[in-house]
Each structure stands twice: as C-alpha cells, then as structure tokens.
Design an enzyme around this catalytic site. Structure first.
Site, PDB file in Angstrom:
ATOM      1  N   ASP A 255      42.519  45.343  42.900  1.00 34.16           N
ATOM      2  CA  ASP A 255      43.007  44.105  42.264  1.00 34.16           C
ATOM      3  C   ASP A 255      42.821  44.138  40.750  1.00 34.16           C
ATOM      4  O   ASP A 255      43.187  43.178  40.054  1.00 34.16           O
ATOM      5  CB  ASP A 255      42.320  42.856  42.860  1.00 34.16           C
ATOM      6  CG  ASP A 255      40.807  42.840  42.664  1.00 34.16           C
ATOM      7  OD1 ASP A 255      40.245  43.835  42.155  1.00 34.16           O
ATOM      8  OD2 ASP A 255      40.167  41.833  43.035  1.00 34.16           O
ATOM      9  N   ASP A 281      40.198  42.595  51.154  1.00 36.66           N
ATOM     10  CA  ASP A 281      38.949  41.821  51.187  1.00 36.66           C
ATOM     11  C   ASP A 281      39.259  40.360  50.834  1.00 36.66           C
ATOM     12  O   ASP A 281      38.440  39.642  50.255  1.00 36.66           O
ATOM     13  CB  ASP A 281      37.914  42.416  50.227  1.00 36.66           C
ATOM     14  CG  ASP A 281      36.480  42.018  50.564  1.00 36.66           C
ATOM     15  OD1 ASP A 281      36.264  41.316  51.575  1.00 36.66           O
ATOM     16  OD2 ASP A 281      35.565  42.400  49.810  1.00 36.66           O
ATOM     17  N   GLY A 315      34.570  38.606  47.704  1.00 31.11           N
ATOM     18  CA  GLY A 315      35.907  38.855  48.219  1.00 31.11           C
ATOM     19  C   GLY A 315      36.928  38.645  47.114  1.00 31.11           C
ATOM     20  O   GLY A 315      36.576  38.548  45.930  1.00 31.11           O
TER      21      GLY A 315
HETATM   22 ZN   LIG Z   1      34.610  41.827  52.912  1.00 25.95          ZN
END
Ligand SMILES: [Zn+2]
Length: 385
Positions: A255, A281, A315
């Site tokens: 990301d 995630d 996350g």
């Molecule tokens: Zn995770």
C-alpha cells in the site's frame, strides 16, 4: 452459456491474444484464441474490447471491509462485504481472525467455519467466496505483536490448536505463527499435517529459528517486514530467512505505507514472480470514509489513509486491485506479472485449485483495463458489472 472475448487473457502464466472463454454452470468449459467467429448459438456474448481477462483475485489475509469485521457474526454485513470484494475483482478470500480471548476466537471460528461450508454449497451469486479461514494469532510473539492484544497472546500448544480446529470444523487453511515460541515447532508440524498453510510471522525469530519452523513444515511468511525482527546484515533474522529461502513463498502489503516502495522491489527480486504474494490485511474501514471502526475487539481509527490503533498501524484500507496496480508502479513489473502475485501465487501458497484460467476450472475471472482498473468480475460463472 456465457462467451467472453477481450483483447488478451492472462492465464496468468501466459498471455493469450484475442481469447474466447466459454462458461457453463459456473465452470470454464473451453478456452480458445484467435477467431471470435465461432460463438456458439444461444450464448450470451460479452466483449471487453481492449480490456484483459485474468483469473479472479484471491486475498489470503483480510479482516473485513465496508464496515464489517470477519469476527462479527453478521450475515448481512458479510454479504455486503463479499459484494464489495467482487467490485474490486476479488472472487475468493480467506477471512482472517485477530488475537482475541479464547472464547471470542472459538465463536468467530465456528461462525466462519459455517460461512465457508455454506459458500461451498450455495448457488452461484455476485459474492466473493470464503475458501477457508486464516488464523492470525494467538500464537504470536509479544515483541512483534503489532496491535494484537498482549494479554490474549498464547504459547502454542497442540490442545489449543485442536480446539480451534474443531470449532472451525476443520476449515482453517492458513495459520500465522511465531516459530521461535516454545511449542511452536510441534504445532507447525501438526497444522501442516492437516493441510494448513503455516505462515511464519509476527515473530522475533533469528534466521536459525525461522529455518527450524520451515523444517517443521511452515511454507509461507506473513506480511514480510511488518511485525518481524528487522533485517540486519549481521543479524538477518526471520526477514533474511524469508528473503533467501527459495523453498517458501511470502506475502507483502503493497500500500506504500506498510513497506516503502523500494523494499517492495527488493522483496520481488528476492522472492521472484513465482513466490511473491500480495495481500491487503484490510480492515472493516476499507471502502469507508475516515473514522472509527473495529478490528476484532480493537477500535481502530482511519486517518490520512492509515488505519491506526494506539498510534500503531493496525491493518490497512488497501484493496487487492490497487495492490496489483501499486506493484506495477513500485517495482516496474507489467500487468501480467503483477496479476500473478494476486492469483496463481496465493492459490499455490494455500494449495487450492484456483487462480488460473483453464478449462475445467471454476469460472472466476476479472476483466481489467490495460492499467489494471476493474471493468467487471465473473464469479462462479455469474457476471457482475
Ligand atoms: Zn492481519
């Protein structure tokens, strides 16, 4: 019957020009190339023009999206989440738990085990399918726990693992574990014997300890660099083992926040196009405005594209189609190469017969623009545009 044509198709191990894909009863019945003049009569023909067909994306590490957390027993929330995944090109996923109390974990596993079983039996729909559960925690290192609550982490033992297994009705397919913990090697061996993809992560292991986990049956690594002992040139640690051991696959959160783009490039060079896997995630906050959401039993806050708990990354809000496009930019790979990392590679890591386009396979496909934007998704032979 559904007949799909496009400019190209990524199987994704090779590129087919001017493909013709025929789909019947949720299965790919034939895959041809060249002429599109032989459309079977009565088939519904969909042409994606200068777009590209590829296998549906597979996310093996995802905690939720559009306000839903996979540990909540919420059928409507799950349905909305699975429809959201399809919009992002994802046709199957592995709902991922976070560390919680023993009872909360057992309850979530029961619910998710039923969800996987139901998806196995249900009629094709516009929803991504959960194929198995990813158990992330509680067998994690206190030193590398990230935001997993410290008071709920457990030392690995076979009895607790078996309780999880029974609660999930044998539907655990991935387990993240810190290999250096006492008892970890026994649990890794047993999970591997039951067909679980054991993934080393949330770990402070030395190179030798990580290697012992792999010798016991671990064959993958969880979000490389994140929640791992840092890579040092004299103390390579688990990161050094993950990057140098060609026998295991590994995943990464591309990301641009969790890992610097330059390190995504290093990761790809080390793992190669066969063993690198993209994950999101992603949390319940994904696809939602900034604000407060839940991750398991933790409250997280989304600010400036970051998902935080107590000031730490908790996350992401990444979607897998974006990860595919990010890797093209971060590492200079082309769309075909990047698509491999989110289709055939995760399928191989978890040993499931998906992630490729070929006759006889479930008809899970995504149509992408040349820059990797999702145009449409076909899930179990059902077209969602
Ligand atoms: Zn995770």
């Amino acid at each position: 019957m559904l007949a799909l044509t496009a400019k190209a198709l990524f199987t994704p191990l090779e590129r087919v020009e001017q493909p013709l894909v025929l789909i019947e009863d949720g299965t790919i019945t034939s895959l041809g190339s060249g002429s599109t003049g032989e459309l079977p009569s009565g088939a519904q023909h969909v042409d994606f023009g200068d777009g590209v067909l590829a296998p549906g994306l597979i996310d093996i590490h995802i905690h939720g999206g559009v306000g839903y957390d996979v540990m909540q027993n919420d059928e409507d929330g799950r349905a909305a989440f699975e429809r959201f995944l399809v919009q992002r090109g994802v046709t199957s996923y592995y709902p991922t738990t976070v560390t919680a109390s023993l009872n909360e974990t057992l309850r979530a596993l029961e619910y998710l085990g039923r969800a996987v079983e139901q998806a196995d039996r249900s009629a094709p729909s516009h929803r991504a399918r959960p194929l198995g559960i990813h158990l992330e925690g509680p067998f994690l290192s206190h030193l590398r726990r990230g935001v997993h609550p410290p008071e709920k982490l457990l030392t690995p033992d076979l009895k607790t693992f078996d309780r999880f297994w029974q609660a999930a009705q044998g539907r655990i397919r991935v387990m993240t574990i810190a290999p250096e913990l006492p008892g970890a090697v026994e649990v890794i061996a047993e999970a591997n014997r039951r067909g679980v993809c054991v993934s080393i992560g949330h770990s402070d292991a030395t190179l030798e300890q990580a290697n012992a986990g792999i010798a016991a049956g671990a064959r993958h690594a969880t979000h490389t660099f994140n929640a791992m002992r840092p890579l040092g040139h004299r103390d390579p640690g688990i990161g050094g083992e993950v990057l140098s051991n060609a026998a295991i696959s590994a995943d990464i959160i591309a990301d641009g926040i969790h890992v610097h783009p330059a390190m995504v490039q290093v990761f790809l060079k080390a793992k190669g196009l066969d063993r690198a896997v993209l994950i999101t995630d992603a949390t319940a906050a994904t696809g939602m405005p900034e604000g407060q959401y839940m991750l398991g039993s933790l409250e997280v806050e989304v600010r400036d594209g970051m998902c935080l708990h107590d000031g730490k990354l908790a996350g992401s809000v990444l979607t897998l189609d974006r990860a595919v496009r990010n890797v093209m930019e971060f590492a200079g790979v082309d769309l075909l190469e990047s698509v491999r990392l989110a289709t055939v590679n995760p399928a191989r890591a978890v040993n499931v017969n998906r992630g490729t386009v070929q006759a006889g396979q479930p008809a899970d496909l995504v149509a992408l623009s040349r820059s990797g934007e999702v145009k449409a998704t076909i899930v179990n032979g059902v077209l969602a545009q």
